[in-house]
Design a protein around this motif. Structure first.
Motif, short mmCIF file in Angstrom:
data_model
loop_
_atom_site.label_atom_id
_atom_site.label_comp_id
_atom_site.label_asym_id
_atom_site.label_seq_id
_atom_site.Cartn_x
_atom_site.Cartn_y
_atom_site.Cartn_z
N VAL A 87 12.45 -91.39 39.93
CA VAL A 87 12.45 -89.97 39.59
C VAL A 87 11.01 -89.50 39.37
O VAL A 87 10.13 -90.29 39.02
N TYR A 88 10.80 -88.20 39.59
CA TYR A 88 9.52 -87.58 39.28
C TYR A 88 9.61 -86.95 37.89
O TYR A 88 10.70 -86.64 37.40
N ARG A 89 8.46 -86.74 37.28
CA ARG A 89 8.43 -85.97 36.04
C ARG A 89 9.03 -84.59 36.30
O ARG A 89 8.65 -83.90 37.24
N LEU A 96 14.97 -89.80 29.50
CA LEU A 96 13.65 -90.28 29.09
C LEU A 96 12.97 -90.98 30.27
O LEU A 96 13.63 -91.70 31.02
N TYR A 97 11.68 -90.78 30.41
CA TYR A 97 10.93 -91.39 31.50
C TYR A 97 10.24 -92.67 31.02
O TYR A 97 9.82 -92.76 29.87
N SER A 98 10.13 -93.64 31.91
CA SER A 98 9.32 -94.81 31.59
C SER A 98 7.91 -94.35 31.26
O SER A 98 7.42 -93.35 31.79
N GLU A 99 7.25 -95.07 30.37
CA GLU A 99 5.92 -94.66 29.93
C GLU A 99 4.92 -94.68 31.07
O GLU A 99 4.06 -93.79 31.18
N ASP A 100 5.01 -95.69 31.93
CA ASP A 100 4.09 -95.81 33.07
C ASP A 100 4.87 -95.61 34.37
O ASP A 100 6.05 -95.96 34.47
N TRP A 101 4.22 -95.07 35.36
CA TRP A 101 4.86 -94.94 36.67
C TRP A 101 5.06 -96.32 37.29
O TRP A 101 4.32 -97.26 36.99
N VAL A 102 6.06 -96.43 38.15
CA VAL A 102 6.34 -97.72 38.79
C VAL A 102 5.71 -97.81 40.18
O VAL A 102 5.51 -98.91 40.70
N GLU A 103 5.40 -96.67 40.75
CA GLU A 103 4.65 -96.65 42.02
C GLU A 103 4.19 -95.23 42.29
O GLU A 103 4.67 -94.27 41.69
N VAL A 104 3.24 -95.10 43.18
CA VAL A 104 2.85 -93.78 43.71
C VAL A 104 3.31 -93.76 45.16
O VAL A 104 2.79 -94.51 45.99
N GLU A 105 4.31 -92.96 45.43
CA GLU A 105 4.92 -93.00 46.75
C GLU A 105 4.35 -91.94 47.68
O GLU A 105 3.83 -90.91 47.25
N PHE A 202 11.03 -94.65 36.30
CA PHE A 202 12.44 -94.93 36.03
C PHE A 202 12.87 -94.02 34.88
O PHE A 202 12.07 -93.71 33.99
N GLY A 203 14.14 -93.58 34.92
CA GLY A 203 14.67 -92.73 33.87
C GLY A 203 15.70 -93.47 33.03
O GLY A 203 16.42 -94.34 33.54
N PHE A 204 15.81 -93.11 31.76
CA PHE A 204 16.73 -93.76 30.83
C PHE A 204 17.55 -92.70 30.09
O PHE A 204 17.05 -91.61 29.80
N ALA A 205 18.81 -93.04 29.81
CA ALA A 205 19.69 -92.12 29.09
C ALA A 205 19.11 -91.81 27.71
O ALA A 205 18.54 -92.68 27.05
N ASP A 206 19.27 -90.57 27.28
CA ASP A 206 18.76 -90.14 25.98
C ASP A 206 19.80 -90.41 24.90
O ASP A 206 20.38 -89.49 24.32
N ASN A 207 20.04 -91.69 24.65
CA ASN A 207 20.92 -92.11 23.57
C ASN A 207 20.37 -93.43 23.01
O ASN A 207 19.32 -93.91 23.45
#
Length: 250
Positions: A87-89, A96-105, A202-207
């Motif tokens: 996912v993009y910002r 919730l977004y991962s703190e660091d990006w996983v790649e630049v595509e 990567f995105g994570f559920a907000d729970n």
């Protein structure tokens, strides 16, 4: 530095998952399928390889569900999934977004022959009819004003481009090349690589569970970055992708 509450949740949930008889914790992962790219149903790909390093099988059970991209965002937003890949910002409505990006595509483009002949970068798409898959939001990656619309069939969009009804289609070159064999008429458009670039998360559920998974992922991900292991995973995937593209072009 991770917030104290994030580390607390990681410790609590990890302790629960390691309770005698509890078994590995199930984690529901939703993702779109990009054949030959970062993740697909036939080949693991970089994203899943990274996820499996962070969530090893002895402690976690990754249950991966392949869905259309827009549906993956819906599932995470409704907390019917724990993690969404790629996912993009700004993509997530509630997540919730991962703190660091996983790649630049890199995002590629199929463009009309006339446009390709005078191509001067993404600025050439100004005021042009540009199409992409539903939910991709490529127009958010550039300030160039385009006649941008999204649809549910990449093949249909490529046929429209081939017929001269639109000017460009934004997607990944692997998918564009794969579908070129299914066009209604011989290919007329031109493929231009690396038209846009974007950081992917990567995105994570907000729970509670999602926050625990994010805290665990962020800590382990930073360790993989620092050790060079993430770069090695990415390079291995890139090499495999390059080999596949070379075979398809012959």
């Amino acid at each position: 530095m991770q917030p104290i509450w994030a580390c607390f949740w990681a410790l609590v949930w990890s302790a629960q998952s390691m309770t005698v008889g509890a078994g590995p914790m199930p984690v529901d992962v939703v993702t779109a399928s990009w054949q030959g790219y970062a993740v697909d149903e036939a080949e693991q790909g970089y994203y899943l390889a990274l996820l499996e390093r962070v969530f090893p099988a002895e402690d976690w059970t990754l249950r991966v569900h392949f869905l259309p991209f827009a549906r993956t965002l819906y599932m995470l937003d409704r907390q019917r999934a724990d993690i969404v890949l790629s996912v993009y910002r700004g993509d997530l409505g509630s997540g919730l977004y991962s703190e660091d990006w996983v790649e630049v595509e890199a995002i590629d483009a199929a463009v009309a022959p006339g446009l390709a002949a005078n191509w001067q970068g993404v600025a050439s798409l100004k005021a042009k009819k540009v199409r992409a898959m539903k939910g991709y939001r490529y127009d958010s990656l550039t300030k160039i004003a385009m006649d941008y619309q999204e649809g549910s069939s990449l093949l249909d969009m490529l046929n429209l481009l081939n017929a001269g009804s639109i000017d460009a289609v934004l997607d990944y070159r692997v998918e564009i090349r794969r579908l070129s064999r299914q066009l209604k008429r011989p290919q007329a458009y031109v493929l231009i690589p690396d038209v846009l670039r974007a950081e992917v998360y990567f995105g994570f559920a907000d729970n509670a569970k999602g926050r625990m998974l994010k805290a665990h992922f962020d800590l382990q991900h930073k360790a993989l970055i620092a050790s060079g292991e993430r770069a090695a995973l990415f390079d291995a995937w890139q090499q495999k992708l390059s080999q596949r593209l070379a075979v398809e072009q012959n």
